[in-house]
Motif scaffolding. Sequence first.
Motif, PDB file in Angstrom:
ATOM      1  N   CYS A 828     -17.372 -13.184  80.039  1.00  0.00           N
ATOM      2  CA  CYS A 828     -18.526 -12.980  80.931  1.00  0.00           C
ATOM      3  C   CYS A 828     -18.911 -14.270  81.641  1.00  0.00           C
ATOM      4  O   CYS A 828     -19.251 -14.262  82.842  1.00  0.00           O
ATOM      5  N   LYS A 829     -18.874 -15.398  80.927  1.00  0.00           N
ATOM      6  CA  LYS A 829     -19.224 -16.659  81.574  1.00  0.00           C
ATOM      7  C   LYS A 829     -18.181 -17.075  82.594  1.00  0.00           C
ATOM      8  O   LYS A 829     -18.503 -17.747  83.580  1.00  0.00           O
ATOM      9  N   ALA A 830     -16.923 -16.685  82.361  1.00  0.00           N
ATOM     10  CA  ALA A 830     -15.874 -16.999  83.334  1.00  0.00           C
ATOM     11  C   ALA A 830     -15.816 -15.970  84.464  1.00  0.00           C
ATOM     12  O   ALA A 830     -15.036 -16.133  85.413  1.00  0.00           O
ATOM     13  N   GLY A 831     -16.615 -14.903  84.375  1.00  0.00           N
ATOM     14  CA  GLY A 831     -16.609 -13.862  85.393  1.00  0.00           C
ATOM     15  C   GLY A 831     -15.396 -12.961  85.312  1.00  0.00           C
ATOM     16  O   GLY A 831     -15.075 -12.255  86.286  1.00  0.00           O
ATOM     17  N   HIS A 832     -14.702 -12.994  84.175  1.00  0.00           N
ATOM     18  CA  HIS A 832     -13.479 -12.185  83.997  1.00  0.00           C
ATOM     19  C   HIS A 832     -13.866 -10.892  83.274  1.00  0.00           C
ATOM     20  O   HIS A 832     -13.549 -10.674  82.093  1.00  0.00           O
ATOM     21  N   MET A 833     -14.548  -9.983  83.968  1.00  0.00           N
ATOM     22  CA  MET A 833     -15.063  -8.769  83.352  1.00  0.00           C
ATOM     23  C   MET A 833     -13.976  -7.762  82.989  1.00  0.00           C
ATOM     24  O   MET A 833     -14.120  -7.034  81.992  1.00  0.00           O
ATOM     25  N   PRO A 834     -12.868  -7.664  83.749  1.00  0.00           N
ATOM     26  CA  PRO A 834     -11.801  -6.759  83.273  1.00  0.00           C
ATOM     27  C   PRO A 834     -11.276  -7.134  81.886  1.00  0.00           C
ATOM     28  O   PRO A 834     -10.971  -6.252  81.078  1.00  0.00           O
ATOM     29  N   ARG A 835     -11.161  -8.461  81.646  1.00  0.00           N
ATOM     30  CA  ARG A 835     -10.721  -8.894  80.317  1.00  0.00           C
ATOM     31  C   ARG A 835     -11.761  -8.538  79.254  1.00  0.00           C
ATOM     32  O   ARG A 835     -11.403  -8.155  78.141  1.00  0.00           O
ATOM     33  N   ALA A 836     -13.045  -8.599  79.617  1.00  0.00           N
ATOM     34  CA  ALA A 836     -14.103  -8.214  78.687  1.00  0.00           C
ATOM     35  C   ALA A 836     -13.994  -6.727  78.353  1.00  0.00           C
ATOM     36  O   ALA A 836     -14.174  -6.327  77.186  1.00  0.00           O
ATOM     37  N   SER A 837     -13.698  -5.899  79.332  1.00  0.00           N
ATOM     38  CA  SER A 837     -13.540  -4.462  79.063  1.00  0.00           C
ATOM     39  C   SER A 837     -12.338  -4.209  78.159  1.00  0.00           C
ATOM     40  O   SER A 837     -12.365  -3.319  77.292  1.00  0.00           O
ATOM     41  N   LYS A 838     -11.299  -5.018  78.347  1.00  0.00           N
ATOM     42  CA  LYS A 838     -10.124  -4.861  77.497  1.00  0.00           C
ATOM     43  C   LYS A 838     -10.430  -5.247  76.045  1.00  0.00           C
ATOM     44  O   LYS A 838      -9.886  -4.648  75.115  1.00  0.00           O
ATOM     45  N   VAL A 839     -11.291  -6.253  75.859  1.00  0.00           N
ATOM     46  CA  VAL A 839     -11.670  -6.661  74.503  1.00  0.00           C
ATOM     47  C   VAL A 839     -12.420  -5.530  73.801  1.00  0.00           C
ATOM     48  O   VAL A 839     -12.243  -5.292  72.602  1.00  0.00           O
ATOM     49  N   ILE A 840     -13.236  -4.783  74.584  1.00  0.00           N
ATOM     50  CA  ILE A 840     -13.945  -3.639  74.002  1.00  0.00           C
ATOM     51  C   ILE A 840     -12.940  -2.595  73.495  1.00  0.00           C
ATOM     52  O   ILE A 840     -13.108  -1.999  72.428  1.00  0.00           O
ATOM     53  N   GLU A 841     -11.864  -2.393  74.273  1.00  0.00           N
ATOM     54  CA  GLU A 841     -10.841  -1.440  73.840  1.00  0.00           C
ATOM     55  C   GLU A 841     -10.118  -1.933  72.593  1.00  0.00           C
ATOM     56  O   GLU A 841      -9.778  -1.152  71.697  1.00  0.00           O
ATOM     57  N   GLU A 842      -9.856  -3.264  72.509  1.00  0.00           N
ATOM     58  CA  GLU A 842      -9.214  -3.823  71.310  1.00  0.00           C
ATOM     59  C   GLU A 842     -10.102  -3.654  70.081  1.00  0.00           C
ATOM     60  O   GLU A 842      -9.606  -3.413  68.969  1.00  0.00           O
TER      61      GLU A 842
END
Length: 970
Positions: A828-842
């Motif tokens: 979130c701090k890096a603005g990489h929200m797609p990666r954040a959504s992927k972490v939720i899936e993991e």
Amino acid sequence: MAIRCALVDRVRCSSRSSPPSPATMHSNKAERWRYKPAGHMIPLPVSSSLSPKPRSTPVEPFSSCHERYPGAPIKQLMDLLFLPASFFPANLAAKPCLLVPRASHKLPPESAATRLPSPVVRRPLDPSSLGQPPPATPTPSISAVPPRAPLNPAKPSAVNPLSPKLWLSSKLSPPPPPPPLPPSPVEAFAPESNVEEPPSVASDPGSTAEASEFRVKGKIFVGNLPKWIRKNEIAEFFRQFGPLKKVELIRDHDDPERNVGYCFLLYGGPTAEDSAARAVEFDGVEFHGRVLTVRLDDGGQVRARKEEKARWVAGTNGREYRSKWHEERGNASVRFMKVLDTKPEDWQAVVSAFDKIPKPSLGDYRLMVKYYARRGDKHHARATFESMRARGIEPDERIFTSLVHAYAVARDMRGALSCVDEMKTDGTELTVATYSILIAGFAKVNAAESADNFFIEAKQKLASLNAIIYSNIIYAHCQSGNMARAEVLVREMEEQGIDAPINIYHTMMDGYTNIRDEKKSLIVFERLKECGFAPSVISYGCLINLYIKIGKVSKALEVSRTMELSGIKHNHKTYSMLINGFIRLNDFANAFSIFEEMLKSGLKPDVVLYNNIVCAFSKMGNTDRAIQIVHEMQKGKHRPSTRTFLPIIDAFAAAGEMKRALEIFELMRRSGCVPTVEVYNVLIHGLVQKHKMEKAVEVIDKMSLAGIKPSKHTYTTIMQGYATDGDIGKAFEYFTKIKEAGLELDVFIYEALLKACCKSGRMQSALAVTREMSAQKIARNTFVYNILIDGWARRGDVWEADDLMQQMKQDGVPPDIHTYTSLINACCKAGHMPRASKVIEEMAAAGVKPNIKTYTTLIRGWARASLPEKAIESFEEMKLAGLKPDRAAYHCLVTSLLSRATVAEDYICSGILRVCKEMVENDLTVDLDTAIHWSKCLRKIERTGGELTEALQRTFPPSWTSHETPETSD
């Protein structure tokens, strides 16, 4: 020459003649006589082994017989020469004992098989037959033994010959392989000239009735034993009548390796009296070639001891003194012993009586040192010992042992070892009592290795050990958790023929409780009952303690009810265990219920129970009631300890009331309690939580002035405080102090240091700390990885955080909810929200459910990415997951919606209204700074007020009405 030839011819004729008939052999009271060197005669018992048998042993030359028995008639020498081979020592040692009662014992009408007990021990011994009845062993009747049939030697069994002796250890671990058979004794079956007469049994009916009150139940006298016999052989033979509690084999004064020919046996358990009666019925049994004399104890020993003690207490011991001075000294010594027996708790009276002895003897000094030893007063014990030496009295092993005991009770094992060195310097040998006291002392200070060293030394230097020294060494290993070694010692003790007393069963149960081994603890409890012991309150208390420690309080209550149904009442310890178990579960209602039940039973609370009740009130937050309990303790003349005040101080420190915590600390010092390092650690932790680091450092300085060294936990708490404040310099300063103090570094110390580095943004320093951890061979745990990932997340370095996540999985450390939340924060701090959504899936794939903090971080990330619709979507998902949003979640969502309200559609305004309504319904308000920020955003949307302004102002704090916001220009 003619006489010798005639004698030889007579021997040959006798050898060819027919064997004597049984009637002839049983004549003259069924005894045959032969001469001893001194002219005495001993009876040879008649047994089935006297039947005709081919001679397998060469006949002893007549000349040697004549030299061995000078002056003996030729006929009796001929009889001696014609003893059958079964009477030779090599065959006697290998023969099993045949239970044949004398002719004078009449059998009851029932069959003899019912009267003859089985030679197999009645306890189930095979580990494989746990829970199954032992196999029935056919018992031969007396009538089934032919009077003329020869007794064949016992064949070597295929099973382990030690298995009948391993009562307790056979259930705990498999028995060792059978040892090689011992060599047959070569000792000649020669008569012994120095047979010590056994204690006589009163034959007068009046004296017998008078001595019956002194008779010990279950105790018997066994006479006419072989002098080479061992205790384990006697115990193995007489265990067939019941469980043996003690074997007292009287040793010879001149030759301790041999006995005097008799012993005393004490049967245990509820059937002790019946066991003794069954053993007495076989008076006259043949045992290793001897006809045993088995009788009930007449109480003569106990009566003599009580009469002697009564004379001492009364001061009329009937002594004749050489002078008036000797009489006065003797009377003073008697008065001193009387005070010791009647007023042992009044130490002033004991010391005064000792000082009144004009010239104390070695016995008086021995009693005084022993008295100080029981009190643990090593200083006065040493002073008395030195005073004795100053008078020119040389110490013996008993007074040295009492001095060692004084140091051991005081837990000063260095002083005890110095006394041992002093004994060796004086040439005094250590006795079994000395070794036992040393082992018990090391067991109390949890030094099992030192205790084991002295036990090995005792085995090498002493001829035999007793049950006490085995109990102490087993206790030492049980306290250290080394139950494998304890099982080996139990087996070794039983192989030596030493019956395990009931306290060893309790010690083993307590040891298994320490390692949380429920199965083996229950095995020992069942074994205790199988061996004839009645479970006591201590036995049930061990089970209650076991279930309390493993968290099965319901099982502990079942054991408590079983104990009550058995007629055993609770004591202070069992009540204290149950109360402590409910306190651990925070079930204070049941804890107080048990406390009231104890009061109704008539028991008054002791210090331990008071401490548990104080702990319960402190955990409930009712500190005033806890302080009141402390005052009740003092009124009841119970002295509060440090453990009494510690939960109260901890409760105030956890609540942030450090002023009251310091007041209780001063009350504890005024009550005579010396503060420990644990108390200081609680105060330091409370001050650190309040961010009062200067006062926390002052407490450490007070510790040093009081002579208390700060522990590893003390320094770790200080480092955590500086880490929270981001003061990396102070954190490294106390890290250096830990190294200088020689304290062991652990993962908690490095966690505090890493937290300080990451909090201040010094990630390179954090990497250096991790390299030092690897050099110290301290593995990284989940908390270490979480701190490092959070440190990179603070800097927005999602790539480093992702690499740490992969390394964490490779090291086999499972990520938890905090790890995933920190990685989402980095994204979130890096603005990489797609990666954040992927972490939720993991997380979902790993079975880890997001918490409120995870959703709040995700909402904040979507707000920074200017995607308020995604923020609302995450907010709705959080509620669908059954999580109740907190103030931080509402703050992030409303702030993100207000930032986009000027350029967004109507759904954002409706979302703000809906969220504000939920906050009002949940009675949530924001702080003043948040209200000011939201009001500034509202002025950009509604300059003159409106629906949004009215809805948001309902969530503002009450102080907002008196606050004037400055005008802002566009």
